[in-house]
Design a protein around this motif. Structure first.
Motif, short mmCIF file in Angstrom:
data_model
loop_
_atom_site.label_atom_id
_atom_site.label_comp_id
_atom_site.label_asym_id
_atom_site.label_seq_id
_atom_site.Cartn_x
_atom_site.Cartn_y
_atom_site.Cartn_z
N PHE A 42 -1.35 3.05 8.35
CA PHE A 42 -2.39 3.25 7.35
C PHE A 42 -2.66 4.74 7.23
CE2 PHE A 42 -6.83 3.63 5.99
CZ PHE A 42 -6.86 2.76 4.91
N HIS A 43 -2.63 5.24 6.00
CA HIS A 43 -2.93 6.65 5.75
C HIS A 43 -4.11 6.74 4.80
CE1 HIS A 43 0.68 8.17 7.67
NE2 HIS A 43 1.38 7.27 7.02
N MET A 44 -4.91 7.72 5.00
CA MET A 44 -6.01 7.95 4.07
C MET A 44 -5.48 8.43 2.73
SD MET A 44 -8.56 6.83 5.56
CE MET A 44 -9.84 7.30 4.43
N MET A 51 -3.04 -0.29 -1.05
CA MET A 51 -3.90 0.34 -0.05
C MET A 51 -5.31 0.58 -0.59
SD MET A 51 -1.37 3.05 1.75
CE MET A 51 -2.10 3.19 3.37
N THR A 55 -9.51 -1.61 4.26
CA THR A 55 -9.82 -0.88 5.49
C THR A 55 -8.52 -0.83 6.30
OG1 THR A 55 -10.33 -2.85 6.79
CG2 THR A 55 -12.16 -1.84 5.52
N GLU A 56 -8.51 -0.04 7.34
CA GLU A 56 -7.30 0.07 8.16
C GLU A 56 -6.92 -1.30 8.74
OE1 GLU A 56 -5.45 2.53 11.95
OE2 GLU A 56 -7.44 3.05 11.19
N ASP A 57 -7.91 -2.04 9.26
CA ASP A 57 -7.63 -3.36 9.84
C ASP A 57 -7.09 -4.34 8.80
OD1 ASP A 57 -8.39 -2.52 12.35
OD2 ASP A 57 -10.43 -3.33 12.19
N GLN A 60 -3.44 -3.29 7.93
CA GLN A 60 -2.51 -3.64 9.01
C GLN A 60 -2.29 -5.15 9.07
OE1 GLN A 60 -0.61 -1.63 11.03
NE2 GLN A 60 -1.30 -0.07 9.58
#
Length: 148
Positions: A42-44, A51, A55-57, A60
């Motif tokens: 995950f990249h901002m 994306m 959220t990152e979770d 993923q």
């Protein structure tokens, strides 16, 4: 001849064609197949529409579900052909590194992968994981190209 083939997948139709090729070669040679999908970090910095809003979770989790679906395809194709198969959901920043690391860790002796055929300026701009594997691999690489 070949005893252990690695086949990366990105879930594309062309990638599935490479899976069929790898499984056919494995069957002819009494070899095994390992399928690999790289779970993306995950990249901002947003580089794909999926994306946005994650959220990152969540990202993923969605990518791990995608990995399982794509790797199930590899297992199913191998099973239907009677070929022994295992799969890996590798992680890393660069797919070509994940492919080469998995090939080394699993003691593979051939990589069978798709190339979408982006050449020229477009290939330079978007990059080619297949080209990077070809450049850095010490193993033979069989490239499956789109039919014309």
């Amino acid at each position: 001849m070949f005893k252990h083939l690695l086949v990366p997948t990105d879930g594309s139709v062309l990638s599935e064609k490479a899976i069929h090729m790898a499984v056919a070669l494995a069957k002819e040679n009494g070899a095994t197949v390992t399928g690999v999908y790289m779970v993306r970090p995950f990249h901002m910095t947003i580089y794909s529409a999926e994306m946005v809003g994650y959220t990152e979770d969540e990202f993923q989790s969605a990518d791990r579900e995608r990995a399982e679906a794509y790797l199930t395809t590899v297992r199913n194709i191998a099973s239907e052909a009677g070929v022994q198969c295992d799969t890996v959901a590798a992680s890393g920043s660069h797919p070509f590194d994940a492919i080469l690391d998995t090939a080394k860790q699993r003691d593979c002796d051939l990589i069978v992968m798709a190339s979408h055929g982006h050449g020229g300026i477009r290939g330079l701009i978007i990059g080619s994981e297949t080209q990077k594997v070809l450049t850095h691999s010490h193993l033979p690489v069989l490239v499956v190209r789109p039919s014309e």
